[in-house]
Motif scaffolding. Structure first.
Motif, PDB file in Angstrom:
ATOM      1  N   ASN A 534      13.031  -2.665  -3.962  1.00 65.92           N
ATOM      2  CA  ASN A 534      11.707  -2.038  -3.960  1.00 65.92           C
ATOM      3  C   ASN A 534      11.236  -1.819  -2.527  1.00 65.92           C
ATOM      4  OD1 ASN A 534      11.582  -2.038  -6.723  1.00 65.92           O
ATOM      5  ND2 ASN A 534      10.216  -3.801  -6.892  1.00 65.92           N
ATOM      6  N   ASN A 535      10.523  -0.703  -2.341  1.00 69.66           N
ATOM      7  CA  ASN A 535       9.957  -0.411  -1.025  1.00 69.66           C
ATOM      8  C   ASN A 535       8.572   0.194  -1.213  1.00 69.66           C
ATOM      9  OD1 ASN A 535      10.057  -0.016   1.931  1.00 69.66           O
ATOM     10  ND2 ASN A 535      10.019   2.156   1.359  1.00 69.66           N
ATOM     11  N   ASP A 536       7.582  -0.423  -0.571  1.00 71.32           N
ATOM     12  CA  ASP A 536       6.205   0.060  -0.641  1.00 71.32           C
ATOM     13  C   ASP A 536       5.911   0.927   0.580  1.00 71.32           C
ATOM     14  OD1 ASP A 536       5.533  -1.306  -3.035  1.00 71.32           O
ATOM     15  OD2 ASP A 536       5.328  -3.167  -1.878  1.00 71.32           O
ATOM     16  N   ASP A 537       5.581   2.176   0.334  1.00 74.87           N
ATOM     17  CA  ASP A 537       5.247   3.107   1.416  1.00 74.87           C
ATOM     18  C   ASP A 537       3.779   2.900   1.794  1.00 74.87           C
ATOM     19  OD1 ASP A 537       4.700   5.211   3.096  1.00 74.87           O
ATOM     20  OD2 ASP A 537       5.961   6.633   1.999  1.00 74.87           O
ATOM     21  N   PRO A 538       3.495   2.366   2.995  1.00 75.81           N
ATOM     22  CA  PRO A 538       2.098   2.087   3.372  1.00 75.81           C
ATOM     23  C   PRO A 538       1.249   3.345   3.500  1.00 75.81           C
ATOM     24  CG  PRO A 538       3.578   1.789   5.252  1.00 75.81           C
ATOM     25  CD  PRO A 538       4.446   2.009   4.051  1.00 75.81           C
ATOM     26  N   SER A 539       1.860   4.496   3.773  1.00 78.35           N
ATOM     27  CA  SER A 539       1.075   5.722   3.955  1.00 78.35           C
ATOM     28  C   SER A 539       0.602   6.298   2.628  1.00 78.35           C
ATOM     29  CB  SER A 539       1.898   6.764   4.716  1.00 78.35           C
ATOM     30  OG  SER A 539       3.078   7.098   3.989  1.00 78.35           O
ATOM     31  N   THR A 540       1.411   6.164   1.591  1.00 79.65           N
ATOM     32  CA  THR A 540       1.052   6.724   0.280  1.00 79.65           C
ATOM     33  C   THR A 540       0.711   5.653  -0.747  1.00 79.65           C
ATOM     34  OG1 THR A 540       3.368   6.732  -0.431  1.00 79.65           O
ATOM     35  CG2 THR A 540       2.548   8.702   0.708  1.00 79.65           C
ATOM     36  N   ASN A 541       0.994   4.382  -0.399  1.00 80.44           N
ATOM     37  CA  ASN A 541       0.755   3.270  -1.318  1.00 80.44           C
ATOM     38  C   ASN A 541       1.541   3.444  -2.627  1.00 80.44           C
ATOM     39  OD1 ASN A 541      -0.366   0.761  -1.834  1.00 80.44           O
ATOM     40  ND2 ASN A 541      -2.133   1.633  -2.921  1.00 80.44           N
ATOM     41  N   ILE A 542       2.715   4.038  -2.507  1.00 82.59           N
ATOM     42  CA  ILE A 542       3.585   4.264  -3.672  1.00 82.59           C
ATOM     43  C   ILE A 542       4.831   3.395  -3.530  1.00 82.59           C
ATOM     44  CG2 ILE A 542       4.997   5.952  -4.896  1.00 82.59           C
ATOM     45  CD1 ILE A 542       3.030   8.099  -4.043  1.00 82.59           C
ATOM     46  N   ARG A 543       5.189   2.731  -4.613  1.00 83.10           N
ATOM     47  CA  ARG A 543       6.389   1.899  -4.616  1.00 83.10           C
ATOM     48  C   ARG A 543       7.559   2.695  -5.173  1.00 83.10           C
ATOM     49  NH1 ARG A 543       6.323  -4.036  -7.137  1.00 83.10           N
ATOM     50  NH2 ARG A 543       5.369  -4.375  -5.084  1.00 83.10           N
TER      51      ARG A 543
END
Length: 695
Positions: A534-543
């Motif tokens: 899993n990777n959480d994208d801090p810019s879009t807040n999408i996992r």
């Protein structure tokens, strides 16, 4: 990075490298060895903390005992040699065949004449064997001899943290009334005590007691002293009775798909460690508070058959809600109020057996176990836990097999469990010539396979929800040189913790080892691994689930000089890449110097390292010499300096003391750790002491 320190380490590395140019000596020219069981484990182990916290304690103690009481090579048995993880089945057969044909060895030089025994394997073997008369031992247990020649061993350990962690700070009663788990109940000291008695390799009796840091001692929630006590009794090879265990014990059968409480090295830098060789009933003498059984176990041998039966009844820590067990607590820690609320909340019983037939070239075993809790076990339902074990009663049935024909060995195990899930692991090993080995491994663990006591080769955290194909080769392609390489393709057909969809990955390793003489070993290791996470994208807040790619490089050079000084230099490089993010890099340079005094029974070992990593993903794990029966592999991330000092003094043949001091200075932070383990400082220091008395 401190430039003078870096320069000093570079000079040390340069001097050590120059020793390669010295004349090559005979394998047995010196009477010393560069490696013991700790260094063997460090050289072969390729796993890190990402692969899970795997307990080495029991295996460490067994290998330490073998080192202190070496096997008589002229009377050694197959079962004894199977305790050594670096020997293959074929090498074991060749050693026994050499002794059968040529009789007792007169000199250790004869090991070079055993088929399939290379220089490095002989180097690993030497600390664990001795030359003795080929006398036939009686299988009877004579109590007068037991009382006269039995050995006692007392071992005590104390760990003293030299920093104050958040969990030991003083808080007002009003704060603790609102949050009682804000503070540890006990003192910050760790201490343990072990008593062990053994007579040859036939009788073992012992008691282990342990208090973890933060646990109370003769106070508050614990009035009985130590937090955990463990008693064991084990008798072996007495007439037809192969083994009898009372109290706490361990079990291992087949390839561990049904039953194994042993540590498995798994994907290491040696073909020999792939698969389980040493099976049966063993003593549980470590401080592991979960991975054991308590009750009675016995094995009886008649002709080529061995019948084992066992029963275990023990209380375990668990979270119980509405009379249902929702999760099991396996760390053995009882440091905060919440831990005591989970303590001994459930009971689990185990009954089962194993029947094994063995001949020179064929082995077949059948294992059956039945587990039952005192109340239903219903884990909290998560998408990844849909196929986790659920219910009150669980059974497993497994068939293990091994067949050897000339240079070809085939072994494996196939098992089924509650709910119809299946698991199978099969290995084909071929040795066409002494200098070349190849191994193929196939594994399939169904997503609904349920085995509470399984432990085997896997990429995931258990024997469940995984399939894979592995190939490994090992070759002594030139004098003094050995090449080992493997490639492993694995798949997870269902979700896993931290991975929100079915996933897959690839793992490959290459290691080149140079051993021109017994007192020098050098290896280069490169490992490539890609695995979905899993990777959480801090810019879009999408996992999202993304490939997580690792490159790891290690160079190590070990050299022993004048039977007193040994040096080991290690360089680690790590690169981690997650999809479109910038790669994370890590670097560590380590220098280890060990000196044994000639006028004193004193050994001093200094471990000094510099590390610089971008973040936690690029952390680096490294080996440090620890206390007896422990393999220390701490991890480091960020920027800092690591210093460790290990001192051992043998006052006489009966009494020994070890002290280890460690300090890690961080250059990029003023706080270390989180939660109750947080330290308000930029350095962390620990002091460990251990004493042993033998009589």
């Amino acid at each position: 990075m401190n430039k003078p320190l870096f320069n000093s380490l570079f000079i040390s590395l340069l001097i050590t490298c120059c020793t390669i140019l010295l004349p090559v000596n005979n394998l047995f020219a010196q009477s010393y060895s560069t490696s013991d069981w700790e260094e063997i484990g460090e050289q072969l182990t390729t796993t890190d903390d990402e692969d899970g916290n795997k307990d080495w304690t029991n295996n460490a103690e067994e290998l330490e005992e073998l080192k202190e009481h070496p096997l008589n090579i002229n009377t050694v048995t197959k079962e004894q040699l199977e305790q050594l993880p670096f020997l293959t089945d074929l090498q074991i057969e060749h050693i026994l065949y050499y002794l059968y044909v040529n009789g007792a060895m007169k000199t250790i030089y004869e090991l070079q004449m055993v088929e399939d025994m290379d220089r490095q394997t002989i180097q690993y073997l030497l600390p664990f064997i001795r030359l003795g008369e080929a006398e036939k031992e009686t299988s009877r247990l004579q109590w007068k001899q037991v009382c006269k020649y039995g050995k006692h061993d007392l071992l005590a350990r104390l760990d003293i943290p030299l920093n104050r962690k958040a969990g030991y700070k003083d808080y007002p009663d009003s704060v603790l009334l609102i949050n009682p788990n804000k503070q540890y109940v006990g003192s910050p000291f760790y201490h343990s005590f072990k008593y062990a008695f053994h007579y040859k390799d036939k009788l073992f009796v012992g008691l282990t007691a342990e208090k973890d840091a933060g646990e109370p001692f003769f106070c508050k929630e614990n009035k009985k002293g130590y937090d955990a006590y463990s008693f064991y009794f084990l008798a072996r090879n007495i007439g037809k009775l192969k083994s009898l265990a009372l109290g706490n014990y361990r079990l291992s059968y087949g390839q561990g798909l049904v039953m194994s409480s042993d540590y498995t090295m798994g994907k290491s830098a040696s073909i020999a460690t792939m698969g389980t060789k040493s099976n049966g009933i063993k003593k549980h003498s470590s401080t592991d508070e979960y991975n054991y059984f308590s009750g009675i176990a016995a094995a009886y041998q008649f002709k080529d058959f061995v019948l084992s039966t066992f029963y275990s009844h023990r209380k375990i820590d668990a979270v119980v809600e509405n009379r249902l067990i929702t999760s099991l607590k396996t760390d053995g820690m009882h440091r905060v109020v919440n831990d005591f609320e989970k303590r001994n909340n459930a009971t689990i019983q185990l009954i089962g057996g194993n029947l094994t037939y063995s001949s020179t070239f064929f082995k077949l075993g059948l294992t059956g176990v039945y587990n039952f809790f005192n109340r239903p076990f219903i884990p909290e339902l998560k998408p990844y836990s849909v196929f986790y074990p659920q219910g009150r009663n669980f059974y497993n049935l497994g068939l293990d097999y091994k067949f050897r024909w000339h240079k070809l060995t085939f072994f494996g195990e196939t098992a089924m469990g509650t709910g119809g899930g299946m698991a199978t692991l099969n290995v084909l090993q071929y040795t066409p010539m002494e200098t070349f080995k190849i191994l193929l491994l196939q594994r399939y663990y169904a997503k609904n396979y349920c085995a509470l006591n399984a432990r085997s080769i896997s990429e995931g955290s258990g024997v469940r929800n995984e399939s894979g194909e592995y190939i490994g080769i090992e070759t002594n392609f030139a004098k003094y040189w050995k090449l080992f390489a493997y490639a492993d393709v694995f798949h997870f057909p269902w979700l896993r913790y931290g991975v929100d969809k079915p996933s897959s990955g690839f793992d490959a390793l290459t290691q080149l080892t140079y051993t021109p003489r017994r007192n020098l070993v050098m290896f280069f290791r490169y490992r490539y691994k890609v695995k979905d996470k899993n990777n959480d994208d801090p810019s879009t807040n999408i996992r999202s689930v993304c490939p997580y790619t690792q490159h790891k490089f290690r160079y190590q050079l070990g050299y022993a000089l004048h039977d007193r000084i040994s040096l080991r230099t290690t360089i680690d490089l790590v690169s981690v890449k997650v999809l479109n993010l910038s790669p994370s890099h890590g670097f560590m340079l380590l220098q280890n110097v060990s000196y044994t005094f000639s006028s004193l029974p004193l050994r001093v070992e200094v471990h000094y390292g510099l590390f610089d990593t971008d973040d936690y993903n690029s952390r680096i794990s490294t080996y440090e010499r620890g206390l007896l029966y422990s393999l220390s592999m701490p991890s480091f991330y960020g920027k800092g300096v690591r210093f460790a000092l290990n001192i051992r003094y043998d006052f006489n043949s009966h009494f020994m003391a070890i002290m280890k001091f460690g300090r890690t200075n961080y250059l990029d932070r003023d706080k270390i750790g989180t939660g109750l383990e947080e330290i308000d400082d930029d350095s962390k220091m620990d002091l460990s002491m251990q004493v042993r008395y033998k009589f």
